[in-house]
Design a protein around this motif. Structure first.
Motif, PDB file in Angstrom:
ATOM      1  N   GLY A   3       0.422  -1.625  -0.052  1.00 30.45           N
ATOM      2  CA  GLY A   3      -0.353   0.399  -0.056  1.00 30.45           C
ATOM      3  C   GLY A   3       0.544   0.695  -0.293  1.00 30.45           C
ATOM      4  N   ILE A   4       0.546   2.815   0.338  1.00 33.75           N
ATOM      5  CA  ILE A   4       1.164   3.694   0.517  1.00 33.75           C
ATOM      6  C   ILE A   4       1.297   4.408   2.161  1.00 33.75           C
ATOM      7  CG2 ILE A   4       0.835   5.899  -0.764  1.00 33.75           C
ATOM      8  CD1 ILE A   4      -0.961   5.456  -2.640  1.00 33.75           C
ATOM      9  N   ILE A   6       3.390   6.436   5.036  1.00 29.56           N
ATOM     10  CA  ILE A   6       2.795   8.097   5.268  1.00 29.56           C
ATOM     11  C   ILE A   6       4.003   8.613   4.675  1.00 29.56           C
ATOM     12  CG2 ILE A   6       2.927   9.270   6.748  1.00 29.56           C
ATOM     13  CD1 ILE A   6       0.468   7.542   6.780  1.00 29.56           C
ATOM     14  N   THR A   7       5.159   8.405   4.382  1.00 28.80           N
ATOM     15  CA  THR A   7       5.790   8.543   3.480  1.00 28.80           C
ATOM     16  C   THR A   7       5.733   9.113   2.610  1.00 28.80           C
ATOM     17  OG1 THR A   7       7.483   6.438   3.706  1.00 28.80           O
ATOM     18  CG2 THR A   7       7.928   7.954   5.799  1.00 28.80           C
ATOM     19  N   LYS A   8       5.295   8.027   1.121  1.00 28.81           N
ATOM     20  CA  LYS A   8       5.091   8.242   0.393  1.00 28.81           C
ATOM     21  C   LYS A   8       4.105   9.589  -0.005  1.00 28.81           C
ATOM     22  CE  LYS A   8       6.261   3.094  -1.106  1.00 28.81           C
ATOM     23  NZ  LYS A   8       5.606   2.051  -1.591  1.00 28.81           N
ATOM     24  N   LEU A   9       3.025   9.838   1.280  1.00 25.72           N
ATOM     25  CA  LEU A   9       2.202  10.359   0.407  1.00 25.72           C
ATOM     26  C   LEU A   9       2.471  11.446   1.189  1.00 25.72           C
ATOM     27  CD1 LEU A   9      -0.991   9.232   2.533  1.00 25.72           C
ATOM     28  CD2 LEU A   9      -0.578   9.316  -0.019  1.00 25.72           C
ATOM     29  N   LEU A  10       3.603  11.907   2.581  1.00 23.44           N
ATOM     30  CA  LEU A  10       4.068  12.994   2.452  1.00 23.44           C
ATOM     31  C   LEU A  10       5.204  13.628   0.854  1.00 23.44           C
ATOM     32  CD1 LEU A  10       5.535  12.748   5.586  1.00 23.44           C
ATOM     33  CD2 LEU A  10       3.593  13.959   4.980  1.00 23.44           C
ATOM     34  N   ILE A  11       5.909  12.765   0.504  1.00 25.92           N
ATOM     35  CA  ILE A  11       6.843  13.237  -0.548  1.00 25.92           C
ATOM     36  C   ILE A  11       6.036  13.458  -1.517  1.00 25.92           C
ATOM     37  CG2 ILE A  11       8.639  11.815  -2.763  1.00 25.92           C
ATOM     38  CD1 ILE A  11       9.400   9.900  -0.247  1.00 25.92           C
ATOM     39  N   ILE A  12       4.685  12.605  -2.410  1.00 24.36           N
ATOM     40  CA  ILE A  12       3.898  12.643  -3.457  1.00 24.36           C
ATOM     41  C   ILE A  12       3.223  14.452  -3.098  1.00 24.36           C
ATOM     42  CG2 ILE A  12       1.457  12.368  -4.377  1.00 24.36           C
ATOM     43  CD1 ILE A  12       2.786   9.004  -4.047  1.00 24.36           C
ATOM     44  N   GLY A  13       2.945  14.416  -1.581  1.00 30.36           N
ATOM     45  CA  GLY A  13       2.509  16.155  -1.674  1.00 30.36           C
ATOM     46  C   GLY A  13       3.423  16.699  -1.687  1.00 30.36           C
ATOM     47  N   ALA A  14       5.128  16.943  -0.727  1.00 26.94           N
ATOM     48  CA  ALA A  14       5.699  18.205  -1.511  1.00 26.94           C
ATOM     49  C   ALA A  14       5.764  18.169  -2.769  1.00 26.94           C
ATOM     50  CB  ALA A  14       6.756  17.468  -0.673  1.00 26.94           C
ATOM     51  N   LEU A  15       5.973  16.748  -3.413  1.00 31.71           N
ATOM     52  CA  LEU A  15       6.358  17.647  -5.659  1.00 31.71           C
ATOM     53  C   LEU A  15       4.767  18.056  -4.942  1.00 31.71           C
ATOM     54  CD1 LEU A  15       7.295  13.472  -6.212  1.00 31.71           C
ATOM     55  CD2 LEU A  15       8.872  15.773  -6.179  1.00 31.71           C
TER      56      LEU A  15
END
Length: 64
Positions: A3-4, A6-15
């Motif tokens: 799954g996705i 929290i760190t992946k979600l934060l990276i996507i949000g930053a991008l």
């Protein structure tokens, strides 16, 4: 790859913030909120207007 995380979600949000910028995202969010608010208002106004139209119509009496 279960799954996705929290760190992946934060990276996507930053991008996303880097691509679009905070000002553009802020206006997009407020525009989306206003659109949803307008849609809900239109849906609420649609139902009572039919009731008001029926009540406001003059009653015609048949006298024979």
């Amino acid at each position: 790859m279960a799954g996705i995380s929290i760190t992946k979600l934060l990276i996507i949000g930053a991008l996303i913030v880097l691509l679009f910028g905070t000002n553009k995202l802020r206006t997009l969010g407020s525009d989306l909120g206003a659109a949803i608010k307008g849609f809900k208002k239109a849906m609420d106004n649609d139902t009572p207007s039919a009731d008001v139209t029926n009540e406001a119509a003059p009653q015609v009496e048949n006298k024979k």
